[in-house]
Design a protein around this motif. Sequence first.
Motif, PDB file in Angstrom:
ATOM      1  N   PHE A  97       0.826  -1.210   0.000  1.00 28.53           N
ATOM      2  CA  PHE A  97       0.000   0.000   0.000  1.00 28.53           C
ATOM      3  C   PHE A  97       0.859   1.257   0.000  1.00 28.53           C
ATOM      4  N   LYS A  98       1.875   1.300   0.859  1.00 27.11           N
ATOM      5  CA  LYS A  98       2.741   2.477   0.967  1.00 27.11           C
ATOM      6  C   LYS A  98       3.564   2.672  -0.305  1.00 27.11           C
ATOM      7  N   ASP A  99       4.016   1.577  -0.905  1.00 31.04           N
ATOM      8  CA  ASP A  99       4.750   1.674  -2.170  1.00 31.04           C
ATOM      9  C   ASP A  99       3.889   2.330  -3.238  1.00 31.04           C
ATOM     10  N   LYS A 100       2.639   1.894  -3.339  1.00 34.24           N
ATOM     11  CA  LYS A 100       1.738   2.423  -4.352  1.00 34.24           C
ATOM     12  C   LYS A 100       1.436   3.898  -4.103  1.00 34.24           C
ATOM     13  N   GLU A 101       1.285   4.262  -2.843  1.00 27.12           N
ATOM     14  CA  GLU A 101       1.056   5.671  -2.510  1.00 27.12           C
ATOM     15  C   GLU A 101       2.224   6.532  -2.964  1.00 27.12           C
ATOM     16  N   LEU A 102       3.452   6.081  -2.688  1.00 24.99           N
ATOM     17  CA  LEU A 102       4.641   6.823  -3.094  1.00 24.99           C
ATOM     18  C   LEU A 102       4.735   6.902  -4.612  1.00 24.99           C
ATOM     19  N   PHE A 103       4.477   5.780  -5.276  1.00 30.24           N
ATOM     20  CA  PHE A 103       4.545   5.754  -6.739  1.00 30.24           C
ATOM     21  C   PHE A 103       3.554   6.729  -7.353  1.00 30.24           C
ATOM     22  N   LEU A 104       2.318   6.727  -6.872  1.00 31.54           N
ATOM     23  CA  LEU A 104       1.297   7.608  -7.428  1.00 31.54           C
ATOM     24  C   LEU A 104       1.613   9.077  -7.136  1.00 31.54           C
ATOM     25  N   TYR A 105       2.128   9.357  -5.953  1.00 30.43           N
ATOM     26  CA  TYR A 105       2.507  10.737  -5.615  1.00 30.43           C
ATOM     27  C   TYR A 105       3.609  11.233  -6.548  1.00 30.43           C
ATOM     28  N   LEU A 106       4.664  10.440  -6.705  1.00 36.17           N
ATOM     29  CA  LEU A 106       5.787  10.852  -7.544  1.00 36.17           C
ATOM     30  C   LEU A 106       5.389  10.934  -9.019  1.00 36.17           C
ATOM     31  N   THR A 107       4.501  10.041  -9.446  1.00 35.55           N
ATOM     32  CA  THR A 107       4.056  10.060 -10.837  1.00 35.55           C
ATOM     33  C   THR A 107       3.168  11.274 -11.104  1.00 35.55           C
ATOM     34  N   SER A 108       2.313  11.626 -10.165  1.00 32.31           N
ATOM     35  CA  SER A 108       1.493  12.838 -10.301  1.00 32.31           C
ATOM     36  C   SER A 108       2.392  14.064 -10.437  1.00 32.31           C
ATOM     37  N   GLU A 129     -10.113  -4.615 -12.516  1.00 27.23           N
ATOM     38  CA  GLU A 129     -10.276  -5.978 -11.979  1.00 27.23           C
ATOM     39  C   GLU A 129     -10.894  -5.968 -10.588  1.00 27.23           C
ATOM     40  N   PHE A 130     -10.459  -5.022  -9.752  1.00 33.19           N
ATOM     41  CA  PHE A 130     -10.891  -4.985  -8.354  1.00 33.19           C
ATOM     42  C   PHE A 130     -11.614  -3.700  -7.977  1.00 33.19           C
ATOM     43  N   ASN A 131     -11.854  -2.837  -8.965  1.00 29.97           N
ATOM     44  CA  ASN A 131     -12.467  -1.538  -8.697  1.00 29.97           C
ATOM     45  C   ASN A 131     -11.659  -0.778  -7.643  1.00 29.97           C
ATOM     46  N   ASP A 132     -10.353  -0.763  -7.813  1.00 29.07           N
ATOM     47  CA  ASP A 132      -9.440  -0.102  -6.888  1.00 29.07           C
ATOM     48  C   ASP A 132      -9.705   1.407  -6.912  1.00 29.07           C
ATOM     49  N   VAL A 133     -10.236   1.920  -5.815  1.00 31.71           N
ATOM     50  CA  VAL A 133     -10.640   3.328  -5.745  1.00 31.71           C
ATOM     51  C   VAL A 133      -9.442   4.251  -5.875  1.00 31.71           C
ATOM     52  N   ARG A 134      -8.323   3.884  -5.267  1.00 27.45           N
ATOM     53  CA  ARG A 134      -7.124   4.726  -5.319  1.00 27.45           C
ATOM     54  C   ARG A 134      -6.631   4.878  -6.757  1.00 27.45           C
ATOM     55  N   ALA A 135      -6.606   3.773  -7.496  1.00 24.13           N
ATOM     56  CA  ALA A 135      -6.166   3.821  -8.894  1.00 24.13           C
ATOM     57  C   ALA A 135      -7.142   4.625  -9.738  1.00 24.13           C
ATOM     58  N   ARG A 136      -8.431   4.434  -9.503  1.00 24.50           N
ATOM     59  CA  ARG A 136      -9.438   5.183 -10.264  1.00 24.50           C
ATOM     60  C   ARG A 136      -9.323   6.688  -9.988  1.00 24.50           C
ATOM     61  N   GLN A 137      -9.050   7.046  -8.747  1.00 27.57           N
ATOM     62  CA  GLN A 137      -8.919   8.461  -8.398  1.00 27.57           C
ATOM     63  C   GLN A 137      -7.705   9.072  -9.084  1.00 27.57           C
ATOM     64  N   PHE A 138      -6.607   8.317  -9.150  1.00 26.78           N
ATOM     65  CA  PHE A 138      -5.419   8.809  -9.840  1.00 26.78           C
ATOM     66  C   PHE A 138      -5.727   9.062 -11.319  1.00 26.78           C
ATOM     67  N   MET A 139      -6.421   8.119 -11.952  1.00 26.88           N
ATOM     68  CA  MET A 139      -6.753   8.257 -13.365  1.00 26.88           C
ATOM     69  C   MET A 139      -7.679   9.444 -13.599  1.00 26.88           C
ATOM     70  N   LYS A 140      -8.525   9.732 -12.638  1.00 28.49           N
ATOM     71  CA  LYS A 140      -9.453  10.858 -12.758  1.00 28.49           C
ATOM     72  C   LYS A 140      -8.737  12.192 -12.570  1.00 28.49           C
ATOM     73  N   ASP A 141      -7.796  12.242 -11.637  1.00 24.13           N
ATOM     74  CA  ASP A 141      -7.186  13.510 -11.235  1.00 24.13           C
ATOM     75  C   ASP A 141      -5.960  13.892 -12.049  1.00 24.13           C
ATOM     76  N   ASN A 142      -5.372  12.936 -12.761  1.00 25.96           N
ATOM     77  CA  ASN A 142      -4.106  13.195 -13.422  1.00 25.96           C
ATOM     78  C   ASN A 142      -4.220  13.059 -14.935  1.00 25.96           C
ATOM     79  N   ARG A 143      -3.254  13.665 -15.604  1.00 27.32           N
ATOM     80  CA  ARG A 143      -3.238  13.690 -17.068  1.00 27.32           C
ATOM     81  C   ARG A 143      -2.781  12.340 -17.603  1.00 27.32           C
TER      82      ARG A 143
END
Length: 209
Positions: free
Chosen positions: A55-66, A184-198
């Motif tokens: 979970f923490k890895d994914k949070e860091l990855f999404l933050y840095l990618t944003s 696949e899992f309706n991952d809310v965090r991933a969906r939010q990233f796709m919505k908020d980022n280019r």
Amino acid sequence: MDDPYQKGGSSRMLTLAAICVPEYKIKYVQRIVRALYTKRKRPLKNELKSIDLNFKDKELFLYLTSKLLIEHQDIQLRSITVHKEYVNQHMKNDPNVLYNYMVKLLLLGTICKSKYVDFMPDRRSERVNTKWNMGEYLNQMIQESRIEHQVINQCCNVYPMDSSKCLELQFIDFYAGLVWSAYEFNDVRARQFMKDNRNTNHKLFFPVE
């Protein structure tokens, strides 16, 4: 497809993803991957896969990618997801045809608008039974596009790479895993990233036959 996923059955979704980046900016993509290894205190020779991220890895990855997408407007994230149950039978019989078709939908337009392209797919995704390889396929599609559209591309080279030796491929493996989990899992965090980022995201849900 007879049994549920993770209970004897296959996953229902297949995601391909790509990052389109100027060559001189690859270092910024690599830094994000290195940050995850540093956080884990893990040597680069011990490859991280998307399935390994917590979970923490994914949070860091999404933050840095944003942050990457905000600071570098010429870097593009692209993805395409297919519902495997509804893929037509011909493509089910030869998954390489489906793969080539998805790559065409995902990248052909972008390639045609770029003068010089080096396309580096994961070596594991190379063709097995199709009559032509990815380089031949893409270049054929580029030539066909010239009939009806203005095409800037002059050269598209395909260099299959080993992900264990290519941090850019590891980056896109992480991203593809997150997009896949959104479907696949309706991952809310991933969906939010796709919505908020280019990013450019395609859904390829074949109609039921």
